[in-house]
Design a protein around this motif. Structure first.
Motif, mmCIF file in Angstrom:
data_model
loop_
_atom_site.group_PDB
_atom_site.id
_atom_site.type_symbol
_atom_site.label_atom_id
_atom_site.label_comp_id
_atom_site.label_asym_id
_atom_site.label_seq_id
_atom_site.Cartn_x
_atom_site.Cartn_y
_atom_site.Cartn_z
ATOM 1 N N TYR A 152 37.821 52.773 6.051
ATOM 2 C CA TYR A 152 37.259 53.569 7.145
ATOM 3 C C TYR A 152 36.129 52.795 7.811
ATOM 4 O O TYR A 152 35.231 52.299 7.133
ATOM 5 C CB TYR A 152 36.712 54.895 6.620
ATOM 6 C CG TYR A 152 37.786 55.758 6.011
ATOM 7 C CD1 TYR A 152 38.514 56.657 6.788
ATOM 8 C CD2 TYR A 152 38.082 55.685 4.654
ATOM 9 C CE1 TYR A 152 39.501 57.453 6.234
ATOM 10 C CE2 TYR A 152 39.077 56.468 4.088
ATOM 11 C CZ TYR A 152 39.777 57.353 4.887
ATOM 12 O OH TYR A 152 40.760 58.128 4.331
ATOM 13 N N ASP A 176 40.005 61.011 16.460
ATOM 14 C CA ASP A 176 39.720 62.190 15.648
ATOM 15 C C ASP A 176 40.729 62.388 14.522
ATOM 16 O O ASP A 176 41.598 63.258 14.578
ATOM 17 C CB ASP A 176 39.671 63.437 16.536
ATOM 18 C CG ASP A 176 38.456 63.477 17.418
ATOM 19 O OD1 ASP A 176 37.528 62.680 17.184
ATOM 20 O OD2 ASP A 176 38.430 64.294 18.357
ATOM 21 N N GLU A 178 40.770 62.647 10.134
ATOM 22 C CA GLU A 178 39.878 62.939 9.008
ATOM 23 C C GLU A 178 39.320 61.655 8.416
ATOM 24 O O GLU A 178 40.061 60.709 8.136
ATOM 25 C CB GLU A 178 40.644 63.721 7.940
ATOM 26 C CG GLU A 178 39.757 64.171 6.803
ATOM 27 C CD GLU A 178 40.507 65.017 5.791
ATOM 28 O OE1 GLU A 178 40.053 65.039 4.641
ATOM 29 O OE2 GLU A 178 41.509 65.648 6.139
ATOM 30 N N GLY A 179 38.028 61.611 8.241
ATOM 31 C CA GLY A 179 37.367 60.472 7.628
ATOM 32 C C GLY A 179 36.895 59.412 8.598
ATOM 33 O O GLY A 179 36.156 58.509 8.206
#
Length: 183
Positions: A152, A176, A178-179
């Motif tokens: 990430y 957008d 998750e993470g």
């Protein structure tokens, strides 16, 4: 504005201004209706309750059929139209996809043959040298076996999946997801 598909090296930057990028001619924040529907080959949408893969007599995959909660068949155009006005994912044949929320493009994903550009990265160490140190790394396992890593990069709102079995990047997504913005 930088077209990602013409400049895949931009994906290796640890910090990106996503407002300066477009993929397949579509910018983040653009209305989903700006995506050419004739390029879409698959959809993930709340209107779809069931998907059926369709094969020809030689068992070659020739498409998908979509059904709503009442069992009524939906055309691909109907599903695309609904999704472009709501939430979901639109997938193109050339292995890129768009994440939609409220009829707006909020994320991009690139995978498959498109990532052959990075085929020279044949080890996780080479990947880290090219992409930089991630802000967070998750070990990916399946059935208890180590499969690879998801890296990430919060400054780029990006995640990159490294497949340790095949020694390659298998997915990059921006926006957008998750993470992508931190814990």
């Amino acid at each position: 504005m930088i077209e990602i598909l013409d400049n895949l090296d931009v994906l290796a930057r640890p910090v990106l201004d996503l407002s300066e990028l477009k993929m397949g001619g579509v910018a983040l924040g653009a209305p989903a209706t700006s995506i050419a529907p004739q390029c879409i080959v698959e959809v993930q949408s709340s209107i779809v309750a069931r998907v059926r893969d369709v094969y020809d007599a030689d068992q070659d995959d020739i498409g998908r059929e979509y059904y709503d909660a009442d069992g009524q068949r939906l055309t691909l155009d109907e599903v695309i139209d609904h999704t472009a006005r709501s939430d979901g994912f639109l997938y193109r044949l050339d292995e890129i996809s768009y994440k939609l929320r409220g009829g707006t493009v909020v994320g991009f994903a690139i995978y498959g043959r498109r990532l052959a550009h990075f085929r020279h990265l044949t080890s996780y160490e080479k990947f880290l040298t090219a992409f930089g140190s991630p802000d967070q790394t998750r070990k990916d396992t399946e059935g208890g076996e180590f499969m690879g890593y998801t890296a990430y990069y919060w400054g780029a709102r990006k995640q990159v999946q490294w497949d340790d079995w095949d020694r390659r990047i298998i997915l990059i997504n921006l926006g957008d997801f998750e993470g992508n913005t931190g814990p």
